[in-house]
Design a protein around this motif. Structure first.
Motif, mmCIF file in Angstrom:
data_model
loop_
_atom_site.group_PDB
_atom_site.id
_atom_site.type_symbol
_atom_site.label_atom_id
_atom_site.label_comp_id
_atom_site.label_asym_id
_atom_site.label_seq_id
_atom_site.Cartn_x
_atom_site.Cartn_y
_atom_site.Cartn_z
ATOM 1 N N UNK A 97 52.743 65.628 37.462
ATOM 2 C CA UNK A 97 54.182 65.550 37.697
ATOM 3 C C UNK A 97 54.828 64.728 36.591
ATOM 4 N N UNK A 98 56.029 65.125 36.240
ATOM 5 C CA UNK A 98 56.802 64.452 35.199
ATOM 6 C C UNK A 98 57.758 63.481 35.871
ATOM 7 N N UNK A 99 57.626 62.186 35.571
ATOM 8 C CA UNK A 99 58.496 61.181 36.186
ATOM 9 C C UNK A 99 59.093 60.298 35.094
ATOM 10 N N UNK A 100 60.260 59.702 35.360
ATOM 11 C CA UNK A 100 60.948 58.928 34.323
ATOM 12 C C UNK A 100 60.437 57.499 34.179
ATOM 13 N N UNK A 124 58.843 62.200 46.061
ATOM 14 C CA UNK A 124 58.909 63.484 45.356
ATOM 15 C C UNK A 124 60.241 63.698 44.656
ATOM 16 N N UNK A 125 61.303 63.023 45.117
ATOM 17 C CA UNK A 125 62.601 63.229 44.473
ATOM 18 C C UNK A 125 62.684 62.577 43.085
ATOM 19 N N UNK A 126 61.628 61.837 42.704
ATOM 20 C CA UNK A 126 61.578 61.275 41.351
ATOM 21 C C UNK A 126 61.026 62.268 40.343
ATOM 22 N N UNK A 127 60.391 63.341 40.848
ATOM 23 C CA UNK A 127 59.711 64.297 39.977
ATOM 24 C C UNK A 127 60.731 65.210 39.302
ATOM 25 N N UNK A 128 60.585 65.388 37.984
ATOM 26 C CA UNK A 128 61.485 66.256 37.245
ATOM 27 C C UNK A 128 60.805 67.535 36.776
ATOM 28 N N UNK A 129 59.469 67.578 36.820
ATOM 29 C CA UNK A 129 58.727 68.781 36.414
ATOM 30 C C UNK A 129 57.331 68.708 36.997
ATOM 31 N N UNK A 130 56.691 69.886 37.088
ATOM 32 C CA UNK A 130 55.349 69.997 37.649
ATOM 33 C C UNK A 130 54.543 70.972 36.795
#
Length: 213
Positions: free
Chosen positions: A92-95, A205-211
């Motif tokens: 998962x892509x997270x900031x 999960x709402x922090x995820x920007x891509x999978x």
């Protein structure tokens, strides 16, 4: 898991039914005592009894409704876990966080409008900048090899990161950067799905920007 949840739901339902029954018996005893000790010259109006019975009935229905809603919520929680289970084993892509575990870490950063270039900064747990990586205009990816500014390898772990954009020599507002992390667990906390990452962190999960795989 399913058998356990059904057993738990039945136990909860039986306990609630037992409590309602006990409360009703207490209510009847109080009502009987009230009738027995009323003033014969000024008896309680029959409508008062009706009101008390109606009030208890309303409370009883509310308790049963609350128990039913809890059971429905438990079922929905299980459904969320099942639907999120396919995230395990993916990335998962997270900031604003980058994980270093031996391999070079890929960091995504996007210069805002008006920026001519920027610097991706890697920070230690204390907030000290340990590495600066130049991001030129038109670029959106940089790679961190896990070394500090002196070329010394850092310890494995999760580090904060940010993008400092510049318009010429003028520093602009800091921006988020993004990096991929592997998922090894899905759980529920406060009714929301939570992802456990291989670096030991937990995120909503709402922090995820891509999978990705």
């Amino acid at each position: 898991m399913e058998i356990s949840s059904v057993t738990s739901a039945n136990t909860t339902q039986n306990a609630a039914a037992s409590k309602i029954s006990s409360d009703f018996e207490t209510f009847l005893k109080m009502l009987t005592a009230q009738i027995s000790n009323q003033d014969p010259l000024n008896p309680i109006d029959a409508s008062d009894y009706s009101t008390q019975l109606a009030t208890f009935s309303g409370v009883e229905q509310q308790v049963q409704t609350n128990d039913l809603l809890k059971q429905i919520q438990a079922k929905l929680t299980q459904s969320d876990l099942v639907s999120m289970s396919h995230w395990v084993g993916k990335q998962v892509d997270i900031p604003d966080n980058v994980n270093f575990s031996g391999d070079a870490a890929e960091i995504r950063a996007f210069l805002p409008d008006g920026a001519t270039h920027g610097t991706v900064e890697i920070l230690s747990a204390s907030g000290t900048v340990i590495k600066k990586i130049t991001l030129d205009s038109g670029e959106s990816n940089v790679t961190w090899d896990g070394t500090d500014q002196n070329g010394t390898a850092v310890t494995y772990g999760t580090y904060s990161a940010r993008l400092v954009p510049y318009d010429g020599e003028t520093e602009m507002d800091h921006q988020s950067v993004y990096a991929y992390h592997s998922v090894n667990e899905v759980s529920m906390q406060d009714g929301k799905a939570v992802l456990g990452l291989t670096n030991g962190n937990y995120i909503y999960t709402d922090m995820v920007t891509a999978l990705r795989l």
